[in-house]
Scaffold this motif. Structure first.
Motif, PDB file in Angstrom:
ATOM      1  N   ARG A 172       0.818  -1.212   0.000  1.00  0.00           N
ATOM      2  CA  ARG A 172       0.000   0.000   0.000  1.00  0.00           C
ATOM      3  C   ARG A 172       0.852   1.263   0.000  1.00  0.00           C
ATOM      4  O   ARG A 172       0.599   2.164  -0.815  1.00  0.00           O
ATOM      5  N   PRO A 173       1.854   1.387   0.889  1.00  0.00           N
ATOM      6  CA  PRO A 173       2.703   2.584   0.795  1.00  0.00           C
ATOM      7  C   PRO A 173       3.463   2.665  -0.523  1.00  0.00           C
ATOM      8  O   PRO A 173       3.683   3.755  -1.058  1.00  0.00           O
ATOM      9  N   MET A 174       3.833   1.511  -1.081  1.00  0.00           N
ATOM     10  CA  MET A 174       4.496   1.521  -2.387  1.00  0.00           C
ATOM     11  C   MET A 174       3.593   2.104  -3.460  1.00  0.00           C
ATOM     12  O   MET A 174       4.050   2.782  -4.377  1.00  0.00           O
ATOM     13  N   LEU A 175       2.296   1.829  -3.366  1.00  0.00           N
ATOM     14  CA  LEU A 175       1.354   2.365  -4.347  1.00  0.00           C
ATOM     15  C   LEU A 175       1.304   3.892  -4.281  1.00  0.00           C
ATOM     16  O   LEU A 175       1.203   4.563  -5.323  1.00  0.00           O
ATOM     17  N   THR A 176       1.372   4.456  -3.088  1.00  0.00           N
ATOM     18  CA  THR A 176       1.393   5.915  -2.951  1.00  0.00           C
ATOM     19  C   THR A 176       2.644   6.490  -3.592  1.00  0.00           C
ATOM     20  O   THR A 176       2.585   7.457  -4.363  1.00  0.00           O
ATOM     21  N   LEU A 177       3.793   5.902  -3.283  1.00  0.00           N
ATOM     22  CA  LEU A 177       5.052   6.377  -3.855  1.00  0.00           C
ATOM     23  C   LEU A 177       5.068   6.207  -5.369  1.00  0.00           C
ATOM     24  O   LEU A 177       5.550   7.084  -6.103  1.00  0.00           O
ATOM     25  N   ALA A 178       4.549   5.081  -5.840  1.00  0.00           N
ATOM     26  CA  ALA A 178       4.531   4.814  -7.279  1.00  0.00           C
ATOM     27  C   ALA A 178       3.656   5.828  -8.012  1.00  0.00           C
ATOM     28  O   ALA A 178       4.031   6.338  -9.074  1.00  0.00           O
ATOM     29  N   ALA A 179       2.478   6.124  -7.454  1.00  0.00           N
ATOM     30  CA  ALA A 179       1.570   7.088  -8.086  1.00  0.00           C
ATOM     31  C   ALA A 179       2.211   8.468  -8.143  1.00  0.00           C
ATOM     32  O   ALA A 179       2.123   9.169  -9.166  1.00  0.00           O
TER      33      ALA A 179
ATOM     34  N   TYR B   9       6.070  13.791  -9.142  1.00  0.00           N
ATOM     35  CA  TYR B   9       6.180  14.542  -7.888  1.00  0.00           C
ATOM     36  C   TYR B   9       7.645  14.642  -7.468  1.00  0.00           C
ATOM     37  O   TYR B   9       8.392  13.677  -7.567  1.00  0.00           O
ATOM     38  N   GLU B  10       8.043  15.823  -6.992  1.00  0.00           N
ATOM     39  CA  GLU B  10       9.452  16.039  -6.663  1.00  0.00           C
ATOM     40  C   GLU B  10       9.714  16.375  -5.201  1.00  0.00           C
ATOM     41  O   GLU B  10      10.847  16.626  -4.818  1.00  0.00           O
TER      42      GLU B  10
ATOM     43  N   GLU C   6      -4.710   7.412  -5.223  1.00  0.00           N
ATOM     44  CA  GLU C   6      -5.305   8.726  -5.504  1.00  0.00           C
ATOM     45  C   GLU C   6      -4.519   9.853  -4.838  1.00  0.00           C
ATOM     46  O   GLU C   6      -4.276  10.899  -5.450  1.00  0.00           O
ATOM     47  N   THR C   7      -4.094   9.655  -3.589  1.00  0.00           N
ATOM     48  CA  THR C   7      -3.365  10.721  -2.896  1.00  0.00           C
ATOM     49  C   THR C   7      -2.020  11.004  -3.563  1.00  0.00           C
ATOM     50  O   THR C   7      -1.558  12.149  -3.570  1.00  0.00           O
TER      51      THR C   7
END
Length: 333
Positions: free
Chosen positions: A57-64, A70-71, A189-190
């Motif tokens: 789940r945290p990987m999905l946030t970073l991947a998105a 995002y920088e 989404e976030t």
């Protein structure tokens, strides 16, 4: 070669690609799960957090966030938020389900007690809210706080739906969206919102996470009836023994004759199970083809996740996320 047998699995490829960010997430998690006055909090949390989960789940946030260019550094905060919410729900779930094993290890409620598990879960929810506020993005706060509410709502709905033969596939989907897909879709989404991505891309990221989470849960429910115990860490038929009305059984109940419905009423609703009942349940699932129908549903949701990715920029991470959607269903493909 199928993804399930690939040398590097999609989540491992994602982890390698995001290794610096994931290391920062892990450091932040360890820092924020500390407690000056209650040493039991880091003890209980570390037992679960360090248990070797994939951190999907945290990987999905970073991947998105990476996919949307995002920088900044707040993607790390949101990824840690997602993991804290997930860990808190696991602690609470194990108490509710009276579980004794999680990821091949004794559960926290077994090693400590139910009170510790519930209160440490509450602490992690509080930490999650502290973290999600720090980026100063009201929309991100809305998405994650709403996800936390939907997760709790889904768990409560499951209490009444899990042993009620009137539970339909629509209600099952509502439960799954709550207990699993809500956090997947919030995670993706976030990442897009934080990156200030165009609205069509943010919506696509939500749709991807939603469909991936649904496929993920359907596969988990399917493997309970036809999986390899050594690979899944669960005994075949655990959901049946625990009287959980999952998709294969919901489909079978919908096609049951009077005698079959009486069997499901006795074993699921009333909990009166005898030797041989699991074998009979498996025979009924086979008779009505509900395991195959459930497999087809999982594949459909995986395809929906992959289709959603078409709206995102051409990027190595996009391919990894598409491969991940294939991988989630690889064990039943």
């Amino acid at each position: 070669m199928g993804l399930d047998h690939a040398a590097t699995k999609p989540h491992e490829e994602l982890a390698a690609h995001l290794s610096d960010k994931m290391e920062a997430v892990n450091t932040l998690i360890r820092t924020r799960m500390a407690s000056r006055h209650a040493p039991r909090i880091p003890e209980v949390t570390a037992h679960l957090v360090e248990a070797g989960g994939k951190r999907l789940r945290p990987m999905l946030t970073l991947a998105a966030a990476d996919l949307c260019a995002y920088e900044g550094d707040f993607d790390v905060h949101l990824a840690a938020t997602v993991e804290f919410i997930h860990t808190a729900t696991l602690l609470h779930d194990d108490v509710v389900d009276e579980s004794e094993q999680r990821r091949g290890r004794p559960t926290a409620n077994l090693l400590w007690d139910n009170k510790s598990s519930v209160l440490v879960g509450d602490y992690l929810f509080a930490r999650a809210f502290q973290l999600m506020v720090e980026p100063g993005n009201l929309r991100v706060l809305d998405i994650l706080s709403n996800a936390a509410a939907v997760i709790a709502e889904g768990e409560v709905l499951q209490l009444s739906a899990a042993q009620d033969l009137k539970t339909t596939e629509d209600i099952y989907l509502q439960v799954v969206r709550g207990k699993t897909a809500a956090l997947f879709s919030a995670a993706t989404e976030t990442g897009g919102v934080l990156s200030e991505a165009p609205e069509d891309q943010v919506r696509a990221l939500f749709d991807y996470g939603d469909a991936l989470g649904i496929a993920f849960q359907i596969v988990d429910d399917l493997l309970d009836y036809q999986g390899d115990s050594a690979a899944t860490g669960k005994n075949v038929g655990d959901d049946f023994r625990e009287r959980k009305l999952t998709l294969p059984v919901i489909k079978a109940v919908a096609m049951a004759d009077a005698e079959e419905r009486a069997f499901w009423t006795r074993t699921i609703e009333k909990g009166k199970q005898d030797d041989g009942d699991l074998d009979h349940a498996l025979a009924l699932l086979d008779k009505h083809g509900t395991l195959e129908a459930t497999r087809q549903d999982a594949l459909m949701w995986s395809e929906k996740a992959k289709t959603a990715m078409q709206a995102l920029p051409d990027h190595p991470v996009r391919r990894m996320l598409i491969d991940l959607a294939d991988y989630v269903v690889a064990r039943v493909s």
